[in-house]
Write an enzyme that holds these catalytic residues in place. Sequence first.
Site, short mmCIF file in Angstrom:
data_model
loop_
_atom_site.label_atom_id
_atom_site.label_comp_id
_atom_site.label_asym_id
_atom_site.label_seq_id
_atom_site.Cartn_x
_atom_site.Cartn_y
_atom_site.Cartn_z
N LYS A 127 80.61 36.91 -29.91
CA LYS A 127 79.78 37.33 -31.04
C LYS A 127 80.62 37.30 -32.31
CE LYS A 127 76.87 41.12 -32.77
NZ LYS A 127 76.28 42.44 -32.47
N ASP A 232 69.80 51.53 -34.16
CA ASP A 232 68.98 50.32 -34.22
C ASP A 232 68.47 50.01 -32.81
OD1 ASP A 232 67.73 48.25 -35.54
OD2 ASP A 232 69.47 46.91 -35.52
#
Length: 335
Positions: A127, A232
């Site tokens: 990532k 989130d």
Amino acid sequence: MKLDATDLRYITSDEFRVLTAVEMGSKNHEVVPTPLIIQISGLRNGGVNKLIGSLAKRNLVSKVQNSKYDGYRLTYGGYDYLAMRALSKRDSMHSVGNQIGVGKESEKHFADIYIVADSGGNELVLKMHRLGRISFRAIKEKRDYLGKRKSASWMYMSRLAAQKEWAFMKVLYDHNFPVPRPVDQARHCILMEYIDAYPLRQVAELPSPGKLYSKLMDLIVRFASAGLIHGDFNEFNILVRRQSGEPVVIDFPQMVSTSHENAEWYFNRDVECIRTFFRRRFQYESVLYPKFSRVLKEGSPGGEFRLDVIVAASGFGNKEMRTLEQVSRWLSGDW
């Protein structure tokens, strides 16, 4: 941007010295003067100019001409190469495969996600955090959130986002939370295990929506009982294992402590995101959902640890946490 690792094996050690010199110069210069690159690299003048030209052809640095002086700026491509070289030299990553997704935190904060492999051929996930440079020009005009660090803020903030996510992922994994196994971290990149799973947003139907709903709400409570709020927690950041159907939570750059001044707001938003998704996607709605005040009152079962305290002690300091949070809130439009 597309990651191209083809040239990585062909870049010489001197070219990497020059690339590193541009990165080091970026700490105090938005555009790094050529004489400074020569000085930091410790290489001969003529040789450095040739090496810089080679790096510029590969789009690893970009030449910038302004009224004061000519110089170079590190590109995300160059930053990618520096991070991948670090991971490669530590034998964490051996090869790069296909891009499998883009993690989007906001319009200006996203991450490219790739399948990679270690030297044994085991699949991993890479990532790469990417925060938009133009955004930080606007931030500087609005208010100076970056203190003395006036330049290369896009790179610095991408690195902070990766460091924060790594710190939380490592602590959560060590305490048996359902998160990917962290493997390594370098600059703006995180290397983690590959999980055979679907993103929850891609799941069209479930044999028992209530079962998964309960597990997700229990996870929100478990996070908070240990002093953390995901911030989130939604269908984009939850994976469902292909074989077992068990949830896995990903993406932690926005995580906050339950002692945060807006903790209840973040907690309620996480809860409401799951309730809304299950109502719309699976026509499932429950009158049962966690309340922040009750979770705080009950606390951690046994009260043996607070993960927010452990993360703070792991090396990711409060100053960096506040800086990243302020910029992340601006990028996500929370003010």
